[in-house]
Design an enzyme around this catalytic site. Sequence first.
Site, PDB file in Angstrom:
ATOM      1  N   SER A 105       1.364   6.895   3.180  1.00  0.00           N
ATOM      2  CA  SER A 105       1.490   6.708   3.106  1.00  0.00           C
ATOM      3  C   SER A 105       3.258   7.560   2.497  1.00  0.00           C
ATOM      4  CB  SER A 105       2.506   6.639   5.095  1.00  0.00           C
ATOM      5  OG  SER A 105       1.093   6.352   4.930  1.00  0.00           O
ATOM      6  N   GLU A 153      -6.655   7.807  17.904  1.00  0.00           N
ATOM      7  CA  GLU A 153      -7.148   9.230  18.047  1.00  0.00           C
ATOM      8  C   GLU A 153      -7.825   9.775  16.679  1.00  0.00           C
ATOM      9  OE1 GLU A 153      -3.984   9.210  17.911  1.00  0.00           O
ATOM     10  OE2 GLU A 153      -3.565   9.188  20.547  1.00  0.00           O
ATOM     11  N   GLU A 183      -9.233  -2.242   5.490  1.00  0.00           N
ATOM     12  CA  GLU A 183      -7.576  -2.550   6.314  1.00  0.00           C
ATOM     13  C   GLU A 183      -8.259  -2.195   7.598  1.00  0.00           C
ATOM     14  OE1 GLU A 183      -4.978   0.799   5.955  1.00  0.00           O
ATOM     15  OE2 GLU A 183      -3.514  -0.182   7.223  1.00  0.00           O
ATOM     16  N   GLN A 238       0.887  -1.030   0.042  1.00  0.00           N
ATOM     17  CA  GLN A 238      -0.329  -0.211   0.124  1.00  0.00           C
ATOM     18  C   GLN A 238       0.478   1.665   0.470  1.00  0.00           C
ATOM     19  OE1 GLN A 238      -1.497   0.716   3.706  1.00  0.00           O
ATOM     20  NE2 GLN A 238      -3.444   1.830   2.926  1.00  0.00           N
ATOM     21  N   SER A 270       4.574  -1.509   4.228  1.00  0.00           N
ATOM     22  CA  SER A 270       4.866  -2.919   4.777  1.00  0.00           C
ATOM     23  C   SER A 270       4.724  -3.824   3.543  1.00  0.00           C
ATOM     24  CB  SER A 270       3.849  -3.221   5.517  1.00  0.00           C
ATOM     25  OG  SER A 270       2.932  -2.621   6.686  1.00  0.00           O
TER      26      SER A 270
HETATM   27  C1  LIG Z   1       3.384  -0.967  11.717  1.00  0.00           C
HETATM   28  C2  LIG Z   1       2.717   0.321  10.402  1.00  0.00           C
HETATM   29  C3  LIG Z   1       2.559  -0.048   9.801  1.00  0.00           C
HETATM   30  C4  LIG Z   1       2.498   0.305   8.250  1.00  0.00           C
HETATM   31  N1  LIG Z   1       2.231   0.607   7.172  1.00  0.00           N
HETATM   32  C5  LIG Z   1       1.917   0.774   6.203  1.00  0.00           C
HETATM   33  C6  LIG Z   1       1.630   0.883   4.613  1.00  0.00           C
HETATM   34  O1  LIG Z   1       1.957  -0.689   4.755  1.00  0.00           O
HETATM   35  N2  LIG Z   1       1.560   1.577   3.816  1.00  0.00           N
HETATM   36  C7  LIG Z   1       1.632   2.708   3.828  1.00  0.00           C
HETATM   37  O2  LIG Z   1       0.732   3.926   3.140  1.00  0.00           O
HETATM   38  N3  LIG Z   1       1.447   3.878   5.338  1.00  0.00           N
HETATM   39  C8  LIG Z   1       1.213   2.642   6.670  1.00  0.00           C
HETATM   40  N4  LIG Z   1       1.765   2.644   7.793  1.00  0.00           N
HETATM   41  C9  LIG Z   1       1.813   4.217   7.832  1.00  0.00           C
HETATM   42  C10 LIG Z   1       0.197   4.699   8.587  1.00  0.00           C
HETATM   43  O3  LIG Z   1      -0.435   4.244   7.580  1.00  0.00           O
HETATM   44  C11 LIG Z   1       0.807   6.153   9.756  1.00  0.00           C
HETATM   45  O4  LIG Z   1       1.674   6.051  10.639  1.00  0.00           O
HETATM   46  C12 LIG Z   1      -0.057   6.762  10.276  1.00  0.00           C
HETATM   47  O5  LIG Z   1      -1.611   6.926   9.461  1.00  0.00           O
HETATM   48  C13 LIG Z   1       0.048   7.839  10.800  1.00  0.00           C
HETATM   49  O6  LIG Z   1       0.533   8.709  10.002  1.00  0.00           O
HETATM   50  P1  LIG Z   1       1.699   9.712  10.706  1.00  0.00           P
HETATM   51  O7  LIG Z   1       2.403   8.247  11.416  1.00  0.00           O
HETATM   52  O8  LIG Z   1       2.447   9.992   9.682  1.00  0.00           O
HETATM   53  O9  LIG Z   1       0.895  10.178  12.185  1.00  0.00           O
HETATM   54  P2  LIG Z   1       0.844  11.798  11.626  1.00  0.00           P
HETATM   55  O10 LIG Z   1      -0.050  12.292  11.141  1.00  0.00           O
HETATM   56  O11 LIG Z   1       2.249  12.291  11.483  1.00  0.00           O
HETATM   57  O12 LIG Z   1       0.517  11.976  13.768  1.00  0.00           O
HETATM   58  C14 LIG Z   1       1.321  12.465  14.632  1.00  0.00           C
HETATM   59  C15 LIG Z   1      -0.041  12.107  15.989  1.00  0.00           C
HETATM   60  O13 LIG Z   1      -0.463  13.568  15.878  1.00  0.00           O
HETATM   61  C16 LIG Z   1      -2.168  12.510  15.904  1.00  0.00           C
HETATM   62  N5  LIG Z   1      -3.282  13.258  14.626  1.00  0.00           N
HETATM   63  C17 LIG Z   1      -2.529  13.777  13.698  1.00  0.00           C
HETATM   64  N6  LIG Z   1      -3.862  14.149  13.154  1.00  0.00           N
HETATM   65  C18 LIG Z   1      -4.338  14.337  13.910  1.00  0.00           C
HETATM   66  C19 LIG Z   1      -5.791  14.835  14.264  1.00  0.00           C
HETATM   67  N7  LIG Z   1      -6.941  15.017  13.127  1.00  0.00           N
HETATM   68  N8  LIG Z   1      -6.829  14.709  15.565  1.00  0.00           N
HETATM   69  C20 LIG Z   1      -5.832  14.241  16.130  1.00  0.00           C
HETATM   70  N9  LIG Z   1      -4.862  13.812  16.275  1.00  0.00           N
HETATM   71  C21 LIG Z   1      -4.050  13.600  15.463  1.00  0.00           C
HETATM   72  C22 LIG Z   1      -2.440  11.280  15.236  1.00  0.00           C
HETATM   73  O14 LIG Z   1      -3.220  10.413  15.795  1.00  0.00           O
HETATM   74  C23 LIG Z   1      -0.267  10.962  15.783  1.00  0.00           C
HETATM   75  O15 LIG Z   1      -0.580  10.790  17.576  1.00  0.00           O
HETATM   76  C24 LIG Z   1       2.429   2.258   8.857  1.00  0.00           C
HETATM   77  C25 LIG Z   1       2.783   2.525   9.738  1.00  0.00           C
HETATM   78  C26 LIG Z   1       3.328   1.881  10.839  1.00  0.00           C
HETATM   79  C27 LIG Z   1       2.693   1.991  12.433  1.00  0.00           C
END
Ligand SMILES: Cc1cc2nc3c(=O)[nH]c(=O)nc-3n(C[C@H](O)[C@H](O)[C@H](O)COP(=O)(O)OP(=O)(O)OC[C@H]3O[C@@H](n4cnc5c(N)ncnc54)[C@H](O)[C@@H]3O)c2cc1C
Length: 395
Positions: free
Chosen positions: A141, A380, A256, A138, A173
């Site tokens: 991100s 969240e 998902e 996928q 992933s």
């Molecule tokens: C094990 C694992 C596998 C993954 N696999 C994939 C994959 O295969 N493909 C892919 O595309 N992505 C993947 N991801 C990424 C995942 O989708 C993102 O980590 C997730 O969407 C959060 O985005 P970010 O890490 O950029 O955090 P951010 O969006 O920067 O968030 C940082 C913090 O702010 C909080 N926050 C942000 N916006 C808000 C809001 N509007 N209200 C309240 N709180 C908020 C979040 O909850 C978090 O605590 C994976 C992540 C993990 C941990």
Amino acid sequence: MTTAEVDVLAGAEAVLRKICAEFPIAGGDGSESDRIAAVEESGADEAQVLAIARQVQSRLFDAGLAWPDGPAEYGGRELDEDDANRLESLIDSFDLPTRHNLFVGLHIVAPAILEYGTPEQRQRYLPALFRGDQVGCQLFSEPGAGSDLAGVSTKAVREGDDWVITGQKVWTSHGHVADLGEALVRTDPTAPKHSGMTMFMVDMHAPGVTVRPLRQITGGAAFNEVFLDEVRVPDSARIGAPGEGWRVALTSLSSERGSMGGAGGPLSPTVLNRLAGLIEQQDGGGDPFLRVRVAQTVGAVLAMRAAMDRADDEWLDGIAEVSGSVQKMLMTRALDEVSTLAADLLGHRAFVDTGVFNTHAWSEFILGVPGLHLAGGTDEIQRGLIANRGLRLPR
Ligand SMILES: Cc1cc2nc3c(=O)[nH]c(=O)nc-3n(C[C@H](O)[C@H](O)[C@H](O)COP(=O)(O)OP(=O)(O)OC[C@H]3O[C@@H](n4cnc5c(N)ncnc54)[C@H](O)[C@@H]3O)c2cc1C
């Protein structure tokens, strides 16, 4: 159940027994491996784990068990909802080798192709994914787009019959073993952000695709950065209309969230049996304080399963849109209970490898659970969806 339904399950049981006998869950020396992971299978034996997953998946496919409710023309069994659930539960009850590395292709990529793909695209991709011939990933991100996924900046520009994609994805992933990537990219930078995106299936072996592993706290490196440098994708690999990428992505995300605790999920029979083994070692679970903890953990696991089993029931009317978020929250709660109970029972033995079966093996699981509070949308974000779209609370 009708006689035909009983036959389906009896036939499936025989096939599943055969697969378990053919692929025993064993360590390299033939002994039982105590490896358990919450997030991924990675490390020295990763290639072998993937090869076995593909073989098991193809056996399931050939026996008509790989996609219980899927259309027959693409390799599904076309069972109705109740029978499909029964069959899924039966499959889950067998301790098959992990097929976790196929999860993204089956539960995130395939649903979007089924809903938005043309008949040719469905025929091209779906049987290959469900047979385990192709591994999906996928590509959503980006460094600047996670929770705010509609902020993706990887762009695709039309050139004749092709699109040329340039940008960077992250946290992908299984990207390092994938054949096919579901890529959400911006095709119209002038449109409002939700309507300027389009979805493509990217050949992960195409020129211009570079995959770099990211090392995780678990010790594994099962997710990656993916660089797309002028990658040419034919228009025939576009899923949905130009500008419809956000809707296609929502189908993938909702599937998902709803599937993360299901087949191949972290709370497999192996993990729960291992936990039972730990409790047994600890005074047979006779300690009243421990009994309360065990009851809490069992309650969390049962609540998660009940939500999975009833995901399509009428009780969800009105909040169906967020049922995946509810299921994901129940799954992470159950995972927390299992993981903290195991950590408390083991103490330092979880983190110091003494070679004792069913002790240090838990470290990978315990360290992997926090990531699942983020994957597929953070806690969240799920809570926000449940509040705003499910319960219609004000923002
Ligand atoms: C094990 C694992 C596998 C993954 N696999 C994939 C994959 O295969 N493909 C892919 O595309 N992505 C993947 N991801 C990424 C995942 O989708 C993102 O980590 C997730 O969407 C959060 O985005 P970010 O890490 O950029 O955090 P951010 O969006 O920067 O968030 C940082 C913090 O702010 C909080 N926050 C942000 N916006 C808000 C809001 N509007 N209200 C309240 N709180 C908020 C979040 O909850 C978090 O605590 C994976 C992540 C993990 C941990």
